[in-house]
Design a protein around this motif. Structure first.
Motif, PDB file in Angstrom:
ATOM      1  N   ASN A 139      49.088  19.099 -22.878  1.00  0.00           N
ATOM      2  CA  ASN A 139      49.536  19.803 -23.798  1.00  0.00           C
ATOM      3  C   ASN A 139      51.021  19.673 -23.687  1.00  0.00           C
ATOM      4  O   ASN A 139      51.546  20.605 -22.747  1.00  0.00           O
ATOM      5  CB  ASN A 139      48.937  21.249 -24.126  1.00  0.00           C
ATOM      6  CG  ASN A 139      49.517  22.272 -25.270  1.00  0.00           C
ATOM      7  OD1 ASN A 139      50.526  21.737 -25.705  1.00  0.00           O
ATOM      8  ND2 ASN A 139      48.701  23.055 -25.458  1.00  0.00           N
ATOM      9  N   ALA A 140      51.495  19.172 -24.799  1.00  0.00           N
ATOM     10  CA  ALA A 140      53.202  18.802 -24.181  1.00  0.00           C
ATOM     11  C   ALA A 140      54.057  19.537 -25.403  1.00  0.00           C
ATOM     12  O   ALA A 140      54.973  19.098 -25.705  1.00  0.00           O
ATOM     13  CB  ALA A 140      53.323  17.310 -24.574  1.00  0.00           C
ATOM     14  N   ARG A 145      53.352  25.072 -33.098  1.00  0.00           N
ATOM     15  CA  ARG A 145      53.509  23.710 -33.142  1.00  0.00           C
ATOM     16  C   ARG A 145      52.547  23.020 -31.894  1.00  0.00           C
ATOM     17  O   ARG A 145      53.213  23.331 -30.551  1.00  0.00           O
ATOM     18  CB  ARG A 145      54.652  23.321 -33.373  1.00  0.00           C
ATOM     19  CG  ARG A 145      55.549  23.808 -34.642  1.00  0.00           C
ATOM     20  CD  ARG A 145      56.818  22.963 -35.009  1.00  0.00           C
ATOM     21  NE  ARG A 145      57.257  23.449 -36.206  1.00  0.00           N
ATOM     22  CZ  ARG A 145      58.464  24.465 -36.235  1.00  0.00           C
ATOM     23  NH1 ARG A 145      58.907  24.757 -35.485  1.00  0.00           N
ATOM     24  NH2 ARG A 145      58.624  24.818 -37.595  1.00  0.00           N
ATOM     25  N   LEU A 146      51.929  22.082 -31.882  1.00  0.00           N
ATOM     26  CA  LEU A 146      51.481  21.425 -30.723  1.00  0.00           C
ATOM     27  C   LEU A 146      51.389  19.907 -30.580  1.00  0.00           C
ATOM     28  O   LEU A 146      51.185  19.209 -31.774  1.00  0.00           O
ATOM     29  CB  LEU A 146      49.853  21.670 -30.929  1.00  0.00           C
ATOM     30  CG  LEU A 146      49.010  21.406 -29.665  1.00  0.00           C
ATOM     31  CD1 LEU A 146      48.001  22.590 -29.594  1.00  0.00           C
ATOM     32  CD2 LEU A 146      48.469  20.210 -29.648  1.00  0.00           C
ATOM     33  N   ALA A 147      51.926  19.384 -29.498  1.00  0.00           N
ATOM     34  CA  ALA A 147      52.146  17.823 -29.302  1.00  0.00           C
ATOM     35  C   ALA A 147      51.475  17.638 -27.846  1.00  0.00           C
ATOM     36  O   ALA A 147      51.296  18.442 -27.260  1.00  0.00           O
ATOM     37  CB  ALA A 147      53.309  17.696 -29.346  1.00  0.00           C
ATOM     38  N   ALA A 170      49.890  21.480 -38.136  1.00  0.00           N
ATOM     39  CA  ALA A 170      48.644  21.374 -38.547  1.00  0.00           C
ATOM     40  C   ALA A 170      47.885  21.343 -37.442  1.00  0.00           C
ATOM     41  O   ALA A 170      46.720  21.742 -37.364  1.00  0.00           O
ATOM     42  CB  ALA A 170      48.550  20.185 -39.351  1.00  0.00           C
ATOM     43  N   ALA A 171      48.100  20.432 -36.499  1.00  0.00           N
ATOM     44  CA  ALA A 171      47.465  20.410 -35.090  1.00  0.00           C
ATOM     45  C   ALA A 171      47.334  21.913 -34.469  1.00  0.00           C
ATOM     46  O   ALA A 171      46.281  22.155 -33.746  1.00  0.00           O
ATOM     47  CB  ALA A 171      48.165  19.234 -34.273  1.00  0.00           C
ATOM     48  N   TRP A 172      48.280  22.635 -34.368  1.00  0.00           N
ATOM     49  CA  TRP A 172      48.259  23.837 -33.930  1.00  0.00           C
ATOM     50  C   TRP A 172      47.131  24.826 -34.495  1.00  0.00           C
ATOM     51  O   TRP A 172      46.434  25.478 -33.833  1.00  0.00           O
ATOM     52  CB  TRP A 172      49.547  24.648 -34.115  1.00  0.00           C
ATOM     53  CG  TRP A 172      49.778  25.870 -32.998  1.00  0.00           C
ATOM     54  CD1 TRP A 172      50.010  26.053 -31.754  1.00  0.00           C
ATOM     55  CD2 TRP A 172      49.402  27.286 -33.457  1.00  0.00           C
ATOM     56  NE1 TRP A 172      50.065  27.381 -31.318  1.00  0.00           N
ATOM     57  CE2 TRP A 172      49.439  28.058 -32.320  1.00  0.00           C
ATOM     58  CE3 TRP A 172      48.678  27.771 -34.637  1.00  0.00           C
ATOM     59  CZ2 TRP A 172      49.156  29.391 -32.264  1.00  0.00           C
ATOM     60  CZ3 TRP A 172      48.523  29.081 -34.675  1.00  0.00           C
ATOM     61  CH2 TRP A 172      48.812  29.986 -33.507  1.00  0.00           C
ATOM     62  N   ARG A 173      47.180  24.653 -35.978  1.00  0.00           N
ATOM     63  CA  ARG A 173      46.112  25.317 -36.796  1.00  0.00           C
ATOM     64  C   ARG A 173      44.803  24.810 -36.481  1.00  0.00           C
ATOM     65  O   ARG A 173      43.629  25.423 -36.507  1.00  0.00           O
ATOM     66  CB  ARG A 173      46.529  25.402 -38.265  1.00  0.00           C
ATOM     67  CG  ARG A 173      47.755  26.074 -38.701  1.00  0.00           C
ATOM     68  CD  ARG A 173      47.802  25.918 -39.993  1.00  0.00           C
ATOM     69  NE  ARG A 173      47.968  24.866 -40.724  1.00  0.00           N
ATOM     70  CZ  ARG A 173      49.032  24.190 -41.187  1.00  0.00           C
ATOM     71  NH1 ARG A 173      50.197  24.625 -40.849  1.00  0.00           N
ATOM     72  NH2 ARG A 173      48.935  23.013 -41.767  1.00  0.00           N
ATOM     73  N   ALA A 174      44.616  23.499 -36.305  1.00  0.00           N
ATOM     74  CA  ALA A 174      43.444  22.848 -36.223  1.00  0.00           C
ATOM     75  C   ALA A 174      42.762  23.391 -34.897  1.00  0.00           C
ATOM     76  O   ALA A 174      41.318  23.426 -34.739  1.00  0.00           O
ATOM     77  CB  ALA A 174      43.299  21.305 -36.068  1.00  0.00           C
ATOM     78  N   GLY A 175      43.560  23.731 -33.824  1.00  0.00           N
ATOM     79  CA  GLY A 175      42.962  24.170 -32.550  1.00  0.00           C
ATOM     80  C   GLY A 175      43.244  25.487 -32.013  1.00  0.00           C
ATOM     81  O   GLY A 175      42.693  25.977 -31.082  1.00  0.00           O
ATOM     82  N   SER A 176      43.863  26.316 -33.174  1.00  0.00           N
ATOM     83  CA  SER A 176      44.239  27.463 -32.815  1.00  0.00           C
ATOM     84  C   SER A 176      45.036  27.626 -31.664  1.00  0.00           C
ATOM     85  O   SER A 176      44.814  28.821 -31.009  1.00  0.00           O
ATOM     86  CB  SER A 176      42.724  28.494 -32.782  1.00  0.00           C
ATOM     87  OG  SER A 176      42.081  28.262 -34.022  1.00  0.00           O
ATOM     88  N   GLY A 177      45.820  26.671 -31.631  1.00  0.00           N
ATOM     89  CA  GLY A 177      46.728  26.834 -30.280  1.00  0.00           C
ATOM     90  C   GLY A 177      46.220  26.128 -29.097  1.00  0.00           C
ATOM     91  O   GLY A 177      47.180  25.748 -28.224  1.00  0.00           O
ATOM     92  N   ALA A 178      44.878  25.828 -29.258  1.00  0.00           N
ATOM     93  CA  ALA A 178      44.460  24.771 -28.150  1.00  0.00           C
ATOM     94  C   ALA A 178      44.559  23.384 -28.518  1.00  0.00           C
ATOM     95  O   ALA A 178      44.624  22.965 -29.839  1.00  0.00           O
ATOM     96  CB  ALA A 178      42.962  25.258 -27.791  1.00  0.00           C
ATOM     97  N   VAL A 179      44.306  22.374 -27.437  1.00  0.00           N
ATOM     98  CA  VAL A 179      44.418  20.952 -28.200  1.00  0.00           C
ATOM     99  C   VAL A 179      43.116  20.414 -28.986  1.00  0.00           C
ATOM    100  O   VAL A 179      42.178  20.814 -28.350  1.00  0.00           O
ATOM    101  CB  VAL A 179      44.648  20.091 -26.854  1.00  0.00           C
ATOM    102  CG1 VAL A 179      44.278  18.605 -27.206  1.00  0.00           C
ATOM    103  CG2 VAL A 179      45.965  20.378 -25.930  1.00  0.00           C
ATOM    104  N   GLU A 227      49.824  13.170 -31.330  1.00  0.00           N
ATOM    105  CA  GLU A 227      50.693  12.682 -30.479  1.00  0.00           C
ATOM    106  C   GLU A 227      51.934  12.152 -31.486  1.00  0.00           C
ATOM    107  O   GLU A 227      51.946  11.214 -32.229  1.00  0.00           O
ATOM    108  CB  GLU A 227      50.312  11.071 -29.929  1.00  0.00           C
ATOM    109  CG  GLU A 227      51.349  10.182 -29.419  1.00  0.00           C
ATOM    110  CD  GLU A 227      51.512  10.427 -27.983  1.00  0.00           C
ATOM    111  OE1 GLU A 227      52.705  10.561 -27.654  1.00  0.00           O
ATOM    112  OE2 GLU A 227      50.551  10.751 -26.947  1.00  0.00           O
ATOM    113  N   SER A 228      52.950  12.897 -31.409  1.00  0.00           N
ATOM    114  CA  SER A 228      54.119  12.872 -32.127  1.00  0.00           C
ATOM    115  C   SER A 228      55.383  12.661 -31.719  1.00  0.00           C
ATOM    116  O   SER A 228      56.408  12.616 -32.248  1.00  0.00           O
ATOM    117  CB  SER A 228      54.039  14.314 -33.202  1.00  0.00           C
ATOM    118  OG  SER A 228      54.283  15.415 -32.132  1.00  0.00           O
ATOM    119  N   ARG A 229      55.607  12.612 -30.110  1.00  0.00           N
ATOM    120  CA  ARG A 229      56.864  12.504 -29.671  1.00  0.00           C
ATOM    121  C   ARG A 229      56.879  11.265 -28.892  1.00  0.00           C
ATOM    122  O   ARG A 229      57.460  11.022 -27.941  1.00  0.00           O
ATOM    123  CB  ARG A 229      56.786  13.613 -28.710  1.00  0.00           C
ATOM    124  CG  ARG A 229      56.860  15.053 -29.117  1.00  0.00           C
ATOM    125  CD  ARG A 229      57.830  15.554 -29.797  1.00  0.00           C
ATOM    126  NE  ARG A 229      57.336  16.998 -30.312  1.00  0.00           N
ATOM    127  CZ  ARG A 229      57.868  18.053 -29.512  1.00  0.00           C
ATOM    128  NH1 ARG A 229      58.507  17.948 -28.437  1.00  0.00           N
ATOM    129  NH2 ARG A 229      57.317  19.327 -30.053  1.00  0.00           N
TER     130      ARG A 229
END
Length: 533
Positions: free
Chosen positions: A345-346, A352-354, A399-408, A478-480
């Protein structure tokens, strides 16, 4: 005279004495006392005859006889080593010490070269020291709160500190900067094998120690490194020609630091600093990059695919590289492949989750993972604003953060194709640093990314049998992979505001640890050519 021998091929089980014997055989000499390893790689194209391949430089004395030998053997040549030379100082005297923003590889190597040549640089890092940073990141991965100042993206060593420490680069280097970077790493504690190993890596565990040692050298040479010190403002004046010229930077909204020159080695995730520069009239432009997922496979499968057997006693954990041009014109390719590694989890922003990938030096994890990323261009951003690429990234990460509710968020490939949520893993479990949950990644991406991912993974399955296995694990987002922004600079490495030197991956001039470090050296050279310490 130094002779270079290429294509010395030996079986996986061999010793350095075997290398010496091959040298003697090729050169028709009785004894080889002095040689240097230039390159070591693996040729695994024939699974039943895998070979290590060496290039070596050998000191020889019988020049006339060996000149004749060179003419007969295409794998022999006269070696012409390139020795790096830092330029002579310029004539303009610096009244203030040079300031460098960021302590990733670009900032560290710019600071190191300036420090070694008497400039006593000041390095500013918004995050914590590598020791404190490691504690904070592990706390976050264990379920603790994200620290938006110190995390996988921010802190001493930059984003690469929590990666595989891969040191390969495609940059053509005729000045010896690449070699200089490797030598500096070794001097700071990296294994000597990185000087010659093809696709060299350090590993995140060793890299953290190396980063600290580089910082200590800068300080011992008269430089200063300030942590928890974010640049929040700029001041400038006009020179005699009417051009704007930097005069000071503001730290943490309160401390003013006078400076004639400031290197912005801010990394690809310093979005608030991009906004500051845009507000201050620094010229920024949009830049293409790539986004996608991390894909995990069992490392034993990767080894079997590449070597023909699951556990080869004399070969390292295998990697792969895949690339494909999809029917929609998009490129999809693997990036930052981590054998025996972990998805991490980066994230660096709330809500927001990357994700990224990392390996330790031994690459002993159960799974290998790689980014599978799809090319995106400014046409996809939906705006001509210089920071539209950042906005594009943020939408995906939200969208990634919402999909995992904060988890990857994680999904099996078969479910990704069907557009239905996954509920559990298949034959193997995810290797992820941080909490994760099974869900539907299709909720994250626009259709063109989803379509390209599926088409690409299916194609890669025809090249690496089993790559597209139904229970292959995908995680997002993977956005970075690189910066969506370029801070424009001229032939003197300065921006449109004189005294500001954009540098490294975040500024749009590098794409990995080694290329960023080399760009840091280039900027240090540009400063030295003009200014006297």
């Amino acid at each position: 005279m130094t002779i270079r021998i290429q294509q010395i091929k030996l079986p996986p089980k061999h010793t350095m004495e075997d290398v010496k014997r091959e040298i003697c055989k090729i050169l028709h000499i009785k004894e080889c006392r002095e040689y240097v390893l230039v390159k070591k790689s693996i040729d695994a194209r024939k699974k039943n005859d895998i070979r290590y391949v060496y290039t070596v430089d050998v000191q020889v004395s019988e020049e006339k006889r060996l000149q004749t030998l060179i003419q007969k053997n295409q794998n022999l040549s006269i070696a012409v080593p390139v020795t790096y030379q830092f330029p002579a100082m310029g004539d303009t005297m610096l009244t203030d010490r040079p300031v460098i923003i960021g302590t990733g590889p670009a900032g560290l190597f710019c600071g190191l070269m300036l420090a070694r040549n008497g400039y006593r640089p000041i390095l500013l890092e918004r995050g914590a020291s590598v020791e404190e940073r490691e504690r904070q990141v592990n706390h976050f991965w264990s379920g603790g709160k994200l620290d938006i100042r110190t995390n996988v993206q921010f802190g001493e060593g930059g984003a690469g500190t929590f990666s595989d420490g891969k040191l390969n680069t495609l940059i053509k280097d005729t000045c010896g900067r690449n070699r200089k970077v490797m030598e500096c790493f070794v001097e700071a504690g990296a294994p000597e094998e990185i000087l010659y190993t093809h696709k060299a890596h350090i590993g995140t565990d060793i890299l953290r120690k190396v980063v600290k040692n580089l910082r200590c050298e800068i300080e011992q040479l008269g430089g200063d490194v300030y942590f928890d010190s974010q640049v929040t403002g700029l001041e400038w004046k006009h020179d005699q020609a009417g051009d704007r010229k930097l005069s000071a930077v503001i730290m943490n909204g309160e401390r003013r630091l006078p400076c004639q020159i400031c290197v912005f080695a801010i990394g690809h995730s310093a979005r608030d600093t991009f906004e500051l520069l845009h507000q201050q009239g620094i010229m920024l432009t949009q830049k293409s990059f790539a986004v996608g997922v991390r894909i995990e496979h069992p490392q034993r499968w990767i080894d079997r695919t590449q070597y023909g057997e699951e556990e080869h006693p004399y070969l390292p954990p295998a990697d792969y590289k895949v690339t494909y041009q999809a029917s929609n014109g998009r490129s999809i390719y693997s990036f930052c492949m981590c054998p025996g590694g972990y998805v991490v989890n980066a994230s660096s922003e709330e809500g927001r989750l990357a994700v990224n990938g990392m390996s330790y030096h031994d690459r002993a994890g159960e799974n290998g993972n790689s980014a599978l990323i799809v090319s995106v261009t400014p046409k996809d951003y939906g705006s001509d604003h210089p920071l539209a690429g950042v906005m594009f990234q943020r939408r995906l990460e939200e969208a990634a953060w919402r999909a995992g509710s904060g988890a990857v968020p994680v999904q099996l490939y078969k479910d990704f194709k069907k557009n239905c949520p996954s509920e559990s893993a298949g034959e193997y479990m995810p290797c992820i640093k941080g909490n994760y949950t099974f869900t539907n990644l299709r909720d994250i991406f626009p259709p063109f990314i989803t379509e390209t991912l599926i088409e690409g993974i299916e194609y890669f399955g025809t090249k690496l049998k089993g790559f597209h296995r139904p229970d292959a694990l995908l995680s997002a987002v993977e956005s970075r992979s690189s910066s969506p922004v370029r801070i424009e600079r001229d032939e003197n490495f300065e921006s449109n505001v004189k005294g500001i030197y954009p540098c490294g991956e975040g500024a749009g001039y590098a794409g990995g640890i080694t290329s960023a470090a080399m760009d840091g050296i280039k900027v240090a050279e540009a400063i030295a050519k003009r200014y006297h310490a």
